[in-house]
Design a protein around this motif. Structure first.
Motif, short mmCIF file in Angstrom:
data_model
loop_
_atom_site.label_atom_id
_atom_site.label_comp_id
_atom_site.label_asym_id
_atom_site.label_seq_id
_atom_site.Cartn_x
_atom_site.Cartn_y
_atom_site.Cartn_z
N PRO A 278 0.82 -1.21 0.00
CA PRO A 278 0.00 0.00 0.00
C PRO A 278 0.85 1.26 0.00
N TYR B 21 0.93 4.57 2.09
CA TYR B 21 0.34 4.98 3.35
C TYR B 21 0.04 6.48 3.39
N ALA C 252 -4.43 3.64 4.17
CA ALA C 252 -3.62 3.13 3.07
C ALA C 252 -4.39 3.28 1.76
N ASP D 182 -4.81 1.19 -1.87
CA ASP D 182 -4.52 0.00 -2.66
C ASP D 182 -4.71 0.36 -4.13
N SER E 137 -2.70 -4.09 4.89
CA SER E 137 -3.56 -3.15 5.61
C SER E 137 -4.37 -3.91 6.66
N TYR F 47 -8.33 1.12 4.39
CA TYR F 47 -7.72 1.44 3.10
C TYR F 47 -8.74 1.90 2.07
#
Lengths: 363, 363
Positions: free
Chosen positions: A96, A98, A109, A111, A139, A146
């Motif tokens: 990910p 962050y 996060a 993705d 995550s 996320y």
């Protein structure tokens, strides 16, 4: 948990490399069609890097099940080993990106879609299905909420000052293999709202012959808001000369999200390094052809270093420039230890130190 | 990190089921030669149990990589999903046995050898190599230091009052398939020093036809130090009658590590339940033979329940006794919610609620 909102509106922004970190992750190298000699030299190099970093922050090595015992036996007890499947080992690209809340108290996060640096057009391997789950799994492992983005990009294709500014390259974000048909204008808006930044500065390309297609992290790194290091050469016969100088011209004229001009530190690259015949022959062929060729240039630059709260870890290439880069970086990071580590094995697998470590922001 | 010392001397003792817990783990069922219909009914049952428990404590489902996405899609967001490979799903048997320091502030674990309830002599499947790594991997995931023991046993083969007393069965600990040649005297000493207890009380056998060979958790559970529930029947035609009454005689005469006599609550088992033809036929054959046979008795007992800080989750078998057991347990646990959940699917796979949940002590 997956968020249905947008980071920018939620007050979250991408964390900078120099922001405070709570922990670091690496992925264990093993695929013999990328890492020479069955991955053993790379595993020793990853072990050395993880060991060094574990002096400064909690470190976890994520491994496929079939390598768990090997990784556990090679790594020191200071490095935690956790099962988490992947196709290869470049966690900063695969994992990910962050984000932090404006007050720095919360971490989330993003993705992004990952397709091995270009999918079936010009990606580096197939399949990449396990890689593409890593951001969500990681995550979840840390109970971090996320966001999902439809953009295809890797973590090393964007760098930020943590203060509203993002740098990236057209060659990567707008590549046919990643985001076919995406315009720069739409990409700019999507990057802003997904990474919580106000200004995107585009370089046309990354490092010469970088097999990622030109991820920005081999070109530029932020030391602090408004202050960057840039991969540099004065050698006009080096093909890297053009892209370094072109980047310098862009960055010299641009201002960041706060209207600041950049203070640019030129970080001389080492004399060109090339893959040896032994190194190339140690990699398994793919469809009968060696994926790496003796004599191909390695993407060696000191700009691909790792930042922790208390230390910087620079790559060593076994050349005279190593010492000069080390001394230079000590000036840029007066409050951190500056150490170095042999980095050639990371380069033979197509990466650099910066690509193989993913740090989680937070206290 | 692996400890080289002994728990007893380090001041660590096995935590009781009723001790305060910080989190719970389950393993995701999937093997089609144990769980009927490709594991789908069991996966729904595990989902229901994990969901219920997640109201009371953080819950994590550990899954093999090839079931991650399925598990994630079936489970609610309140349950964390983490990759951790195993051969089957009985985490209380397979995972570590947790210890606490005398002041309750520190947690450690013991990794016993696990061989699928009897290895090649009378174990339930082969191989069990992934199961045997679970205790170490889970300790590492939580950064909990662990001891290793050469004894072969599963978590459900020992129950403790958390106050120096351990109950177990000869049929399991001294079985040829687990610890061939081990004497009761040596086993007693090893259990004492490894689980930090002062007194071992041996029952000869466990529950009738329990395919584990007779793990004690289907027979006895501690409510508090000095106070236990015992699987019970007054029906002399039930083969379980003999072992329940034999256990009662032993426990009535024994005193615990503190010299207390036990207060024994008889917990009536349900009327015998049997595997249906449909259930038996839904399981994949092993070497051409069905591992389960229509008409075989299920090891149904209310003693196999789950304890959390604020609630007890009892099994429901769809019989009149369910309600009686529920009311009875409410009296024994006046400070906790007492709930129940359909449990038949757990039984068709050879387990019970108590076997599929592993709680980690601590605040």
């Amino acid at each position: 948990m997956k968020m249905k909102t947008l980071p920018y509106r939620d007050g979250f922004k991408m964390a900078a490399d120099f922001d405070e970190k709570q922990a670091g992750y690496m992925l264990w190298p093993q695929r013999p069609d990328n890492w020479r000699d069955g991955g053993k030299p790379a595993q020793r190099a990853f072990t050395q890097l993880a060991s060094k970093l574990s002096k400064y922050q909690p470190m976890t090595m994520l491994v496929n099940e079939n390598q768990y015992k090997n990784a556990r036996s090679m790594l020191p007890v200071s490095v935690r080993v956790v099962e988490l499947s992947s196709n290869d080992a470049f966690v900063k690209d695969i994992g990910p990106i962050y984000l932090q809340s404006t007050d720095g108290q919360q971490v989330r996060a993003v993705d992004f879609n990952f397709n091995a640096w270009g999918g079936l057009v010009d990606g580096l391997y197939f399949p990449w299905d396990k890689d593409n789950e890593v951001a969500k799994k990681l995550s979840e492992l840390d109970s971090i909420n996320y966001y999902e983005s439809t953009l295809t990009l890797e973590g090393c294709s964007v760098v930020t000052d943590g203060d509203g500014t993002l740098l990236t390259t057209e060659d990567v974000i707008l590549s046919e293999g990643r985001n076919k048909g995406l315009t720069k204008e739409v990409a700019t808006e999507q990057l802003k709202e997904t990474l919580g930044v106000n200004k995107i500065i585009w370089l046309s390309e990354g490092f010469y012959l970088d097999e990622t297609g030109g991820d920005i992290d081999n070109m530029v790194s932020f030391i602090a808001p408004g202050e960057i290091v840039l991969s540099w050469t004065e050698d006009k016969s080096d093909p890297q000369y053009v892209s370094s100088h072109r980047a310098f011209e862009v960055l010299k004229q641009e201002t960041d999200a706060r209207g600041r001009h950049f203070r640019i530190h030129k970080l001389q690259i080492p004399t060109p390094l090339f893959l040896s015949k032994e190194e190339a022959n140690g990699v398994d062929p793919i469809n009968g052809r060696l994926p790496r060729i003796a004599g191909q240039r390695l993407t060696a630059t000191y700009t691909s270093y790792v930042t922790t709260n208390r230390a910087i870890v620079l790559p060593e290439f076994g050349v005279a420039q190593d010492e000069i880069a080390l001394e230079q970086m000590k000036k840029y990071y007066p409050d951190r230890e500056v150490e170095s580590i042999p980095a050639r094995e990371f380069l033979t697998g197509g990466g650099g130190l910066h690509t193989v470590v993913l740090n989680v922001p937070g206290v």
